[in-house]
Write a protein that holds these residues in place. Structure first.
Motif, PDB file in Angstrom:
ATOM      1  N   GLY A 186       0.815  -1.204   0.000  1.00 54.24           N
ATOM      2  CA  GLY A 186       0.000   0.000   0.000  1.00 54.24           C
ATOM      3  C   GLY A 186       0.845   1.249   0.000  1.00 54.24           C
ATOM      4  O   GLY A 186       2.078   1.200  -0.158  1.00 54.24           O
ATOM      5  N   ASN A 762     -13.885   3.257   6.717  1.00 51.57           N
ATOM      6  CA  ASN A 762     -13.019   2.395   5.927  1.00 51.57           C
ATOM      7  C   ASN A 762     -13.865   1.651   4.897  1.00 51.57           C
ATOM      8  O   ASN A 762     -15.001   1.254   5.193  1.00 51.57           O
ATOM      9  CB  ASN A 762     -12.295   1.376   6.814  1.00 51.57           C
ATOM     10  CG  ASN A 762     -11.697   2.001   8.058  1.00 51.57           C
ATOM     11  OD1 ASN A 762     -11.021   3.021   7.983  1.00 51.57           O
ATOM     12  ND2 ASN A 762     -11.941   1.398   9.211  1.00 51.57           N
ATOM     13  N   ARG A 764     -13.766  -1.371   1.536  1.00 46.67           N
ATOM     14  CA  ARG A 764     -13.011  -2.434   0.891  1.00 46.67           C
ATOM     15  C   ARG A 764     -13.873  -3.067  -0.204  1.00 46.67           C
ATOM     16  O   ARG A 764     -15.114  -3.058  -0.137  1.00 46.67           O
ATOM     17  CB  ARG A 764     -12.578  -3.498   1.901  1.00 46.67           C
ATOM     18  CG  ARG A 764     -13.734  -4.247   2.544  1.00 46.67           C
ATOM     19  CD  ARG A 764     -13.254  -5.146   3.683  1.00 46.67           C
ATOM     20  NE  ARG A 764     -14.358  -5.896   4.279  1.00 46.67           N
ATOM     21  CZ  ARG A 764     -15.183  -5.410   5.181  1.00 46.67           C
ATOM     22  NH1 ARG A 764     -15.021  -4.162   5.613  1.00 46.67           N
ATOM     23  NH2 ARG A 764     -16.152  -6.142   5.675  1.00 46.67           N
ATOM     24  N   GLY A 776      -8.982  -4.782  -2.318  1.00 49.32           N
ATOM     25  CA  GLY A 776      -8.352  -3.522  -1.989  1.00 49.32           C
ATOM     26  C   GLY A 776      -9.152  -2.819  -0.917  1.00 49.32           C
ATOM     27  O   GLY A 776     -10.358  -3.023  -0.795  1.00 49.32           O
ATOM     28  N   TRP A 777      -8.501  -1.991  -0.127  1.00 50.43           N
ATOM     29  CA  TRP A 777      -9.204  -1.307   0.946  1.00 50.43           C
ATOM     30  C   TRP A 777      -8.558   0.033   1.240  1.00 50.43           C
ATOM     31  O   TRP A 777      -7.397   0.266   0.944  1.00 50.43           O
ATOM     32  CB  TRP A 777      -9.285  -2.155   2.220  1.00 50.43           C
ATOM     33  CG  TRP A 777      -8.107  -3.017   2.541  1.00 50.43           C
ATOM     34  CD1 TRP A 777      -7.666  -4.103   1.853  1.00 50.43           C
ATOM     35  CD2 TRP A 777      -7.227  -2.887   3.663  1.00 50.43           C
ATOM     36  NE1 TRP A 777      -6.574  -4.661   2.460  1.00 50.43           N
ATOM     37  CE2 TRP A 777      -6.279  -3.946   3.575  1.00 50.43           C
ATOM     38  CE3 TRP A 777      -7.152  -2.004   4.724  1.00 50.43           C
ATOM     39  CZ2 TRP A 777      -5.268  -4.121   4.518  1.00 50.43           C
ATOM     40  CZ3 TRP A 777      -6.143  -2.181   5.660  1.00 50.43           C
ATOM     41  CH2 TRP A 777      -5.219  -3.233   5.553  1.00 50.43           C
ATOM     42  N   VAL A 778      -9.374   0.910   1.773  1.00 52.63           N
ATOM     43  CA  VAL A 778      -8.937   2.256   2.138  1.00 52.63           C
ATOM     44  C   VAL A 778      -9.334   2.502   3.587  1.00 52.63           C
ATOM     45  O   VAL A 778     -10.502   2.362   3.948  1.00 52.63           O
ATOM     46  CB  VAL A 778      -9.574   3.332   1.235  1.00 52.63           C
ATOM     47  CG1 VAL A 778      -9.075   4.722   1.635  1.00 52.63           C
ATOM     48  CG2 VAL A 778      -9.267   3.053  -0.229  1.00 52.63           C
ATOM     49  N   ALA A 781     -11.035   6.757   4.913  1.00 47.19           N
ATOM     50  CA  ALA A 781     -11.306   7.050   3.505  1.00 47.19           C
ATOM     51  C   ALA A 781     -11.475   8.537   3.232  1.00 47.19           C
ATOM     52  O   ALA A 781     -11.144   9.019   2.139  1.00 47.19           O
ATOM     53  CB  ALA A 781     -12.552   6.286   3.060  1.00 47.19           C
ATOM     54  N   GLN A 808      -5.247   9.130   5.503  1.00 43.33           N
ATOM     55  CA  GLN A 808      -5.820   8.140   4.589  1.00 43.33           C
ATOM     56  C   GLN A 808      -4.731   7.182   4.104  1.00 43.33           C
ATOM     57  O   GLN A 808      -3.659   7.602   3.696  1.00 43.33           O
ATOM     58  CB  GLN A 808      -6.453   8.840   3.389  1.00 43.33           C
ATOM     59  CG  GLN A 808      -7.107   7.898   2.398  1.00 43.33           C
ATOM     60  CD  GLN A 808      -7.507   8.598   1.117  1.00 43.33           C
ATOM     61  OE1 GLN A 808      -6.701   8.752   0.195  1.00 43.33           O
ATOM     62  NE2 GLN A 808      -8.756   9.048   1.052  1.00 43.33           N
ATOM     63  N   THR A 809      -5.018   5.909   4.185  1.00 41.44           N
ATOM     64  CA  THR A 809      -4.088   4.888   3.686  1.00 41.44           C
ATOM     65  C   THR A 809      -4.856   3.911   2.819  1.00 41.44           C
ATOM     66  O   THR A 809      -6.031   3.634   3.069  1.00 41.44           O
ATOM     67  CB  THR A 809      -3.395   4.141   4.839  1.00 41.44           C
ATOM     68  OG1 THR A 809      -4.390   3.666   5.758  1.00 41.44           O
ATOM     69  CG2 THR A 809      -2.439   5.042   5.590  1.00 41.44           C
ATOM     70  N   TRP A 810      -4.214   3.385   1.801  1.00 41.80           N
ATOM     71  CA  TRP A 810      -4.860   2.421   0.917  1.00 41.80           C
ATOM     72  C   TRP A 810      -3.937   1.244   0.677  1.00 41.80           C
ATOM     73  O   TRP A 810      -2.715   1.364   0.729  1.00 41.80           O
ATOM     74  CB  TRP A 810      -5.282   3.061  -0.406  1.00 41.80           C
ATOM     75  CG  TRP A 810      -4.186   3.851  -1.093  1.00 41.80           C
ATOM     76  CD1 TRP A 810      -3.971   5.195  -1.015  1.00 41.80           C
ATOM     77  CD2 TRP A 810      -3.162   3.328  -1.950  1.00 41.80           C
ATOM     78  NE1 TRP A 810      -2.874   5.542  -1.765  1.00 41.80           N
ATOM     79  CE2 TRP A 810      -2.363   4.423  -2.363  1.00 41.80           C
ATOM     80  CE3 TRP A 810      -2.841   2.053  -2.428  1.00 41.80           C
ATOM     81  CZ2 TRP A 810      -1.265   4.279  -3.205  1.00 41.80           C
ATOM     82  CZ3 TRP A 810      -1.746   1.899  -3.266  1.00 41.80           C
ATOM     83  CH2 TRP A 810      -0.982   3.009  -3.656  1.00 41.80           C
TER      84      TRP A 810
END
Length: 818
Positions: A186, A762, A764, A776-778, A781, A808-810
């Motif tokens: 990520g 969050n 996904r 995939g997921w955030v 968000a 924010q992370t993905w």
């Protein structure tokens, strides 16, 4: 309270959230078929909360159950992140050692951690007790299920716990060959790899091994070192051997090792709050004076969400955790005998910046520790038509050694001294406190609980615990000046002298506290099955948290300026807990709704207080007279079909000091010349520079730190069957989130340490089929800016530092299993 109860119930009944985040949607593979309900559509969760296998809806206590794969699906990979799934859980950390895990606002004193107290929330991994929260900050490794039990658990668990327990179960060795592998990448250079394999070595021996590695770039940029800090650099491995010579006996040997070696942990500038210190000795004026004397200091940003810092000390958080255990389970027919023998170690190697600035005020701060613990638990479970009981014995031994060093820097004199001395850097530059300490802790207990089924519907369940604890410690601080010469502060040096200035920052001291205590506690539960899928219960528990000792040095007496020996030990907590609840399932068990109301009253609450000193004795333990936590919790889940599921959990928690008349004062009432001894404290001039400061403050009626009155978690998942790239499976979309209202981040509530409420979301999406899952997921968000923790810088200068939450992370994940 009734209005809030109804409001929370209505919110839970009308909300949708993802039960894939909770284990209420399926039973672990090793579940006993005997506990499966007759309805094939029924929602089954098998737990071991009462030291036997049963469905969660049959357990008459408040419990949240979270499956391992659901934890991973929502991106939560350690205890710190669990609070996003369990609203009544509070986890706060400035580094692994200074980690607080509380349930309903109770458990571990909030703030700097001392070795000399017990935690109120027990953390168990495969029945092995972890004595320190810091020793349980490892990544979840091959976890099958996590149970969060709320309320006292002393009559069922090895170590007494006054606030609850976190019961972690890992996947066990199997006699069928199986394996899994998982890879996630990520942003922020996030990389995580996990693998596990299990299978037979012979007809009677099976083995399982799991490994995980997680790395991620830090979220704060240090302009001084030109490095990202607060990163993740974790490695863990776990191995198990199962010997099963027959169906009645199983013996499991397990070992694990985890290593964390990040650059961290640091803070950012958040704000300056006015204190009662003279105006020319508060933060902005001190920086201006340093610059007028030749420095050119400026904080890199006054916006904490720029995520910039300029800390000038080395930052490290080396953390090694591991151990071994031997668990034997012997089925004796009517009952089962279980033995759990374990050894755990924890090796902590930190380096910190304790002035929270790029100035060299505290140039060095570190307290490396080494812990060994040994535990033995014996437990006998008996089951019959009318009587079930658990009878157990527990022994525990622990030793912690710590070697601390804290040194003053070239800017320390200006920060801590007045007049001509403030301009003389040599007075404090190089002044060093070297600390040597150890703690020896021994505990032994007998405990048991009986369930008497008076009728098919009514069960009476008493429990009791007899406990003995002994703690002995040693603390010695040797102080040397900038020339390396040992200094002495007795007799009291002449006012205004260099030695007096040095003794005002670090005082040599030596203490050897020792204390022991017997305690008897008990609980009583009555539960009634109103209908096959409706269980009502009521519980009263008389519990305790054993005596503690101040193991990091003693505070100074405000009159004599000498160590206050009366603070060597702290009294045990006395706990009265009341709880009522109802557990229901309806709509052919497609829906579950549970409701709990509780109240916990604590006398002699063990609180961490802050003396505002620059020396090593900033945080220490003291007793608050009375504390109360009460509230309502609701859990709702619905799964109308295989294509949709949702959950919503909410908690209202009112946790406050009922009586704490001699608490340390918040920063806005600190820093000035102390009011006269015996004078009625004057709180009328908060933040007024030069005003007289109370010697202590009455914070009765104010909220406990770290507790949000309102907390919710929620989510939903929808899926549809498809064939993709010749693979049959499901495309799914999920969302989960949580909300917490504002809370305090200081033991004495302050206008400067209030953390505003926030909501995180969050999402996904992915494709899964038999043996694979690609998604995939955030997280976060909507890139919400929020603070996890605020800290008051020592010295009463008004500086507030903090740790912003993750941006924010993905990520993208590929999982395979066979």
């Amino acid at each position: 309270m009734i209005a809030r109860f109804l409001l929370l119930a209505s919110v839970a009944s009308a909300s949708f959230a993802v039960p894939s985040a909770f284990a209420q949607d399926a039973a672990p593979e090793q579940a006993d078929p005997a506990v499966q309900p007759q309805n094939p559509r029924g929602d089954v969760i098998v737990v071991t909360a009462r030291r036997r296998q049963e469905t969660a809806q049959e357990v008459p206590l408040a419990i949240s159950v979270i499956r391992g794969d659901s934890i991973e699906a929502t991106g939560n990979f350690n205890i710190v992140k669990l609070q996003q799934l369990a609203p009544t859980l509070q986890v706060y950390t400035s580094n692994p050692r200074n980690t607080s895990v509380n349930i309903r606002g109770l458990g571990v004193p909030f703030g700097l951690t001392s070795d000399g107290f017990e935690q109120g929330v027990g953390i168990y991994v495969d029945d092995v007790y972890n004595s320190r929260v810091a020793a349980a900050t490892f990544d979840f490794l091959d976890v099958a299920q996590v149970e969060v039990l709320r309320g006292p658990q002393g009559s069922l668990y090895g170590k007494n716990t006054t606030a609850g327990a976190i019961n972690i179960t890992t996947n066990q060795p199997t006699f069928d060959f199986e394996g899994r592998a998982e890879l996630t990448v990520g942003n922020l250079n996030y990389k995580q790899a996990k693998a596990a394999i299990s299978g037979p070595l012979s007809d009677t021996i099976a083995a399982r091994i799991a490994i995980a590695s997680t790395t991620r770039r830090g979220t704060i940029y240090n302009v001084t070192s030109q490095r990202w800090i607060n990163e993740q650099d974790n490695l863990g491995i776990r191995g198990q051997l199962l010997f099963k010579p027959n169906e009645d006996l199983s013996i499991t040997l397990a070992g694990d090792y985890s290593k964390q070696d990040p650059e961290g942990y640091g803070t950012v500038f958040v704000r300056v709050g006015r204190t009662q210190r003279a105006l020319n000795r508060q933060y902005d004026a001190l920086v201006a004076a340093a610059n007028a004397a030749g420095r050119a200091y400026q904080v890199p940003s006054r916006n904490p969400y720029d995520r910039l810092t300029d800390l000038d000390s080395n930052l490290n958080a080396g953390n090694k955790i591991g151990g071994a255990s031997l668990k034997a389970v012997w089925d004796l027919g009517a009952g089962t005998l279980t033995s759990v023998t374990a050894w755990r170690f924890w090796d902590w190697k930190p380096e910190n910046d304790r002035d929270f600035t790029g100035l060299s005020i505290v140039s060095r701060s570190q307290n490396p520790s080494q812990q060994d613990q040994y535990s033995q638990e014996l437990r006998y479970n008996y089951t019959s038509d009318r009587i079930d009981f658990v009878l157990g014995a527990f022994g525990f031994k622990q030793r912690i050694d710590t070697q601390g060093t804290e040194s003053q820097g070239i800017d320390a004199s200006r920060w801590s001294l007045t007049g001509a001395q403030a301009a003389n850097a040599s007075i404090l530059d190089g002044l060093t406190a070297s600390n040597t300490q150890y703690l020896k802790s021994t505990s032994a207990a007998l405990f048991g609980q009986v369930s008497w089924k008076v009728t098919d519907a009514l069960t009476i369940q008493p429990g009791a615990r007899l406990n003995y604890d002994k703690k002995s410690g040693f603390y010695e601080r040797i102080v040397t000046n900038g020339q390396g010469q040992v200094i002495s502060c007795t007799p009291v040096p002449a006012a205004g002298s260099v030695l007096a200035a040095q003794c005002g920052v670090y005082q040599p001291q030596s203490t050897s506290p020792s204390v022991s205590k017997w305690n008897f506690s008990y609980d009583f539960n009555v539960n009634y099955k109103i209908a096959p899928d409706i269980l009502a219960y009521a519980t009263y528990a008389k519990s305790f948290k054993t005596v503690g000792i101040n193991q990091n040095g003693l505070p100074l007496n405000s009159v004599t300026n000498l160590p206050d020996l009366s603070a060597s030990t702290v009294k045990p907590e006395s706990v009265n807990h009341y709880e009522i609840g109802i557990k229901t399932q309806f709509w052919d068990r497609r829906a579950t709704f549970n409701l709990t109301a509780f109240r916990t009253d604590i006398k002699d609450f063990q609180a961490t207080v802050n003396g505002g000193q620059f020396g090593t004795v900033r945080g220490y333990l003291a007793n608050a007279d009375k504390v109360r936590s009460q509230g309502i919790e609701a859990d709702f889940k619905i799964a109308p079909s295989e294509r949709f599921s949702a959950y919503a959990n909410g908690a209202y928690t009112d946790a406050k000091y009922k009586k704490f008349t001699n608490a340390p004062c918040p920063p806005e009432l600190s820093g000035g010349t102390l009011q006269a001894v015996g004078a009625t404290p004057d709180y009328s001039q908060p933040g007024v520079a030069g005003a007289l400061s109370p010697r202590q403050c009455d914070i009765s009626g104010q909220a406990l730190p770290g507790v949000s009155k309102w907390a919710f978690s929620y989510g939903a998942e929808v899926n549809t069957p498809v064939t993709l790239l010749a693979k049959e499976g499901q495309i799914y979309l999920g969302v989960d989130g949580n909300y917490r209202s504002h809370f305090q981040s200081n033991a004495s509530p302050s206008i400067y340490t209030r953390i505003n409420g926030y909501a995180l979301t969050n999402v996904r999406a992915g494709f899964r089929g038999e043996g694979f899952d690609v998604f995939g997921w955030v997280r976060n968000a909507f890139d919400v800016n929020y603070m996890e923790l605020l800290q008051v810088a020592p010295g009463n200068v008004g500086l507030i530092a903090g740790q912003p939450g993750d941006p924010q992370t993905w990520f993208g994940t590929i999982k395979f299993s066979f």
